[in-house]
Design a protein around this motif. Sequence first.
Motif, short mmCIF file in Angstrom:
data_model
loop_
_atom_site.label_atom_id
_atom_site.label_comp_id
_atom_site.label_asym_id
_atom_site.label_seq_id
_atom_site.Cartn_x
_atom_site.Cartn_y
_atom_site.Cartn_z
N LEU A 192 0.91 -1.20 -0.27
CA LEU A 192 -0.17 0.14 0.18
C LEU A 192 0.99 1.16 -0.01
CD1 LEU A 192 -2.98 0.37 0.13
CD2 LEU A 192 -2.96 0.39 2.50
N ASP A 193 0.72 2.03 -1.38
CA ASP A 193 1.62 3.06 -1.40
C ASP A 193 0.99 4.51 -0.80
OD1 ASP A 193 2.67 5.41 -2.62
OD2 ASP A 193 3.84 4.23 -4.00
N PHE A 194 1.04 5.21 0.16
CA PHE A 194 0.34 6.26 0.53
C PHE A 194 1.26 7.26 1.00
CE2 PHE A 194 -0.35 5.62 5.02
CZ PHE A 194 0.00 4.24 5.34
N SER A 195 0.53 8.42 1.33
CA SER A 195 1.07 9.67 1.94
C SER A 195 2.22 10.10 0.87
CB SER A 195 1.95 9.34 3.23
OG SER A 195 2.09 10.47 3.64
N ALA A 196 3.36 9.77 0.81
CA ALA A 196 4.31 10.23 -0.25
C ALA A 196 4.56 11.40 -0.63
CB ALA A 196 4.02 9.21 -1.71
N PRO A 197 4.76 12.39 0.60
CA PRO A 197 4.96 13.69 0.29
C PRO A 197 6.42 13.83 -0.42
CG PRO A 197 5.58 13.22 2.63
CD PRO A 197 5.07 11.75 1.95
N ASN A 198 6.65 15.14 -0.83
CA ASN A 198 7.61 15.40 -1.66
C ASN A 198 8.81 16.30 -0.63
OD1 ASN A 198 6.81 14.18 -4.09
ND2 ASN A 198 5.51 15.88 -4.27
N ILE A 199 9.96 15.99 -0.86
CA ILE A 199 11.01 16.61 -0.18
C ILE A 199 11.11 18.19 -0.67
CG2 ILE A 199 13.38 16.80 0.31
CD1 ILE A 199 13.09 13.93 1.15
N GLY B 216 -3.65 16.84 -0.80
CA GLY B 216 -3.88 15.54 -1.58
C GLY B 216 -2.99 14.80 -0.67
N HIS B 217 -1.79 15.12 -0.01
CA HIS B 217 -0.98 14.26 0.81
C HIS B 217 -1.65 13.93 2.09
CE1 HIS B 217 2.41 16.17 -1.57
NE2 HIS B 217 2.22 14.96 -2.06
N LEU B 218 -2.18 15.19 2.67
CA LEU B 218 -3.22 14.43 3.89
C LEU B 218 -4.25 13.70 3.73
CD1 LEU B 218 -4.02 15.25 6.65
CD2 LEU B 218 -5.10 17.16 5.99
N ASN C 144 6.01 4.26 2.03
CA ASN C 144 5.90 5.67 2.04
C ASN C 144 7.05 6.12 1.03
OD1 ASN C 144 5.73 8.47 2.17
ND2 ASN C 144 5.66 8.52 4.44
N TYR C 145 6.54 6.28 -0.36
CA TYR C 145 7.42 6.43 -1.38
C TYR C 145 7.78 7.81 -1.48
CZ TYR C 145 8.96 5.93 -6.37
OH TYR C 145 9.59 5.86 -7.57
N ILE C 146 8.77 8.30 -0.60
CA ILE C 146 8.83 9.81 -0.45
C ILE C 146 9.36 10.25 -1.90
CG2 ILE C 146 10.57 11.51 0.63
CD1 ILE C 146 8.89 10.17 2.52
N THR D 174 12.82 9.68 -15.38
CA THR D 174 11.53 10.18 -15.27
C THR D 174 10.68 9.45 -14.05
OG1 THR D 174 10.38 8.58 -16.74
CG2 THR D 174 11.07 10.45 -17.86
N TYR D 175 9.91 10.27 -13.76
CA TYR D 175 8.95 9.72 -12.62
C TYR D 175 8.31 8.32 -12.93
CZ TYR D 175 4.93 10.07 -9.35
OH TYR D 175 3.96 10.14 -8.52
N ALA D 176 7.95 8.16 -14.09
CA ALA D 176 7.35 7.00 -14.61
C ALA D 176 8.43 5.82 -14.64
CB ALA D 176 6.74 7.04 -16.11
N ARG E 68 11.13 5.41 -12.83
CA ARG E 68 11.07 5.29 -11.36
C ARG E 68 9.99 4.24 -10.77
NH1 ARG E 68 13.54 10.27 -11.62
NH2 ARG E 68 11.65 11.38 -10.94
N ASP E 69 8.78 4.52 -11.18
CA ASP E 69 7.73 3.93 -10.63
C ASP E 69 7.51 2.51 -11.45
OD1 ASP E 69 5.92 4.63 -8.74
OD2 ASP E 69 5.12 6.33 -9.90
N CYS E 70 8.16 2.37 -12.64
CA CYS E 70 8.23 0.97 -13.00
C CYS E 70 9.36 0.12 -12.45
CB CYS E 70 8.66 1.14 -14.66
SG CYS E 70 7.26 1.68 -15.83
N ARG F 76 -5.28 12.42 -8.75
CA ARG F 76 -5.07 13.43 -9.97
C ARG F 76 -3.95 12.68 -10.79
NH1 ARG F 76 -6.16 19.34 -8.68
NH2 ARG F 76 -8.30 19.23 -8.38
N GLN F 77 -3.42 11.69 -10.52
CA GLN F 77 -2.25 11.12 -11.42
C GLN F 77 -2.77 9.77 -12.19
OE1 GLN F 77 1.28 10.31 -9.32
NE2 GLN F 77 1.18 12.49 -8.09
N GLU F 78 -4.12 10.02 -12.57
CA GLU F 78 -4.71 8.96 -13.22
C GLU F 78 -4.08 8.25 -14.46
OE1 GLU F 78 -6.62 11.02 -11.63
OE2 GLU F 78 -8.18 9.86 -10.49
N1 ARG Z 1 5.27 12.20 -4.54
C1 ARG Z 1 4.27 12.09 -5.43
C2 ARG Z 1 3.41 13.28 -5.32
O1 ARG Z 1 3.37 14.06 -4.27
C3 ARG Z 1 3.18 11.00 -4.91
C4 ARG Z 1 3.99 9.45 -5.15
C5 ARG Z 1 2.95 8.30 -5.14
N2 ARG Z 1 3.27 7.22 -5.16
C6 ARG Z 1 3.95 6.59 -6.57
N3 ARG Z 1 4.51 5.26 -6.52
N4 ARG Z 1 4.28 7.48 -7.55
O2 ARG Z 1 2.71 13.54 -6.12
#
Ligand code: ARG
Length: 585
Positions: free
Chosen positions: A119-126, A133-135, A159-161, A311-313, A315-317, A338-340
Amino acid sequence: MQISSHIAQVVCRALDWPAGRCAEVEAGLAVPPDPSLGDASFPCFPLAKERRMAPNQIAADLAARIATDQIIARVEAKGPYLNLFLDRPRVATQVLDEIRRNPDTFGSRDLGRGQTMVLDFSAPNIAKPFHFGHLRSTNLGADLARIFTFQGWRVIRKNYIGDWGTQFGLVIWAWQQWGEEAALEARAIDYLVELYVRANRASESDPAVRENARQLFLRLEQGDAEIVRLWERFRALSLEGFHRTYDRLGIEFDSYDGESAVNSKVQPVIARFLKAGVAHESQGAIVVDVADVLGREIAPCMLQKSDGASTYAARDCAEAIDRHERYGFAANLYVVSRQEDHFAQVFAALGKLAVAEGWPENWPALCENVSFGYVRGMSTRKGEAVWLEAVLDEARDRAARYREERAATGNRAAPDLSGEEQVAISEAVGQAALLYFDVSSRRMTDVTFDWDTVLQFEGNTGPYLQYSHARMSGIFRKSAEAGWLKTPEAGDSGLLVADEEWAVVQELRGFGPALTRAAIQREPFELAHYLYELCSVFNGFYNRHVVLDESDPARSRARLALVSAVRTVLACGLRLLGIQPLEFM
Ligand code: ARG
């Protein structure tokens, strides 16, 4: 055995189905909208095709074939429905006994036994604001994690920071321009965000800023020692801030490895995509076409930009493959809004690679984006930027004020509490208001937040549920004082036959099904809504009947047992939503 399993077995047998199909029958059971129609019903229209028979006929046949027993008092076919009337005293006894014996597991169907879920959740950005959205992701994700765990899954909380990407080039550039050591020491995460916002603004009027930032990020990706040191420092400071908030909410993760941690795995994965013939070069970039498999117009999944940056994509792969190797998950869920398109691209690209490389699992069906709607109307003293920490402070302070106002008007529910206890209750009420709001509607609904509404002790709010719990606890405090009630816990539940009492028993039986819906639909709302109904039905009973009646100790004991069961289930449900059940308000 649970009542609904028993009913399902009986119906299953009457259908001449193998025992293996009991679960299917059980899933089809419903509660009639009007209690006069029965206590459980089985709609027969879904069976018409399979049995080549009119639904009304199926219902009539079943009614004729089912004999009454110790649970089922009467059966009746009503149109396409088979309606069942239960033996109230026996069912009440059984349900209350079960809750008393299994206070911590009542309602779990063990749906996920033997399965691992990531379960990937929260994941805020540094160095970027922790926004709404993060809350919401943090809250919904934590609820789902608890619900899945309760339902028997092994849940990996991830938590995929967001700690990698061109935004770091921007922050580092800003630091080189304007960085002040003292400000960083004092305000850490806030200061980094200020730098980021300022650099962003600068880049709007000066394209050279973006170019500089891009260069700096490339140096970071290449491991330039000076840049890496800065990045590490920013990361550590931000994480400290995030941890304070998670601690306060009582949320833990199994892994905080974010985008940077998977970075070293990205190139080998891109190479695999290329080798399998799934990815190709396009204008210097590396992409996977996904419009064909998705059957709609959508940009390709970009794994590498034309300047060579990952890219973000990509890294997710790489991350999804790594998770699968590491955990062997049966499901990999992302609580992100919002990342559908991003997730559709990533899952489709992985699906193509899976086919090309001949993996045995059915990718992309293993992956799922649990999205959610937008929250309007939240602002804090600090202004527009939504800082979770500030929101939590505000919730606590507003709850404290609200409680003082109530106390001033004579609603003093609590005995003498120390200042510390007062603050702890206000914190718990504030969190309940905030957290419950997120689950008081279905997750995809856009919602409008309003402080005054969410803090009320009446209505569909978190504090209302806590207040109901406190009222139930109050009944026990009173019964403990009443000398005439010798054994307050065990009671003769057979005495619970009034309609309002039966309605409560019926509602208690709904806990398991609500938790099943919550898990299957990935929808904590189902649990929240259930708890609200439970409290409403309970209050309907409580307003009508006296629980502690000195002239009738036996009935008092039975009613007390009923209150105890409701309190147990309510407390369990509240905890699953991260809300503290309170003894006093
Ligand atoms: N850090 C991203 C954001 O704030 C969310 C990451 C969600 N998880 C993932 N595996 N892409 O938008």
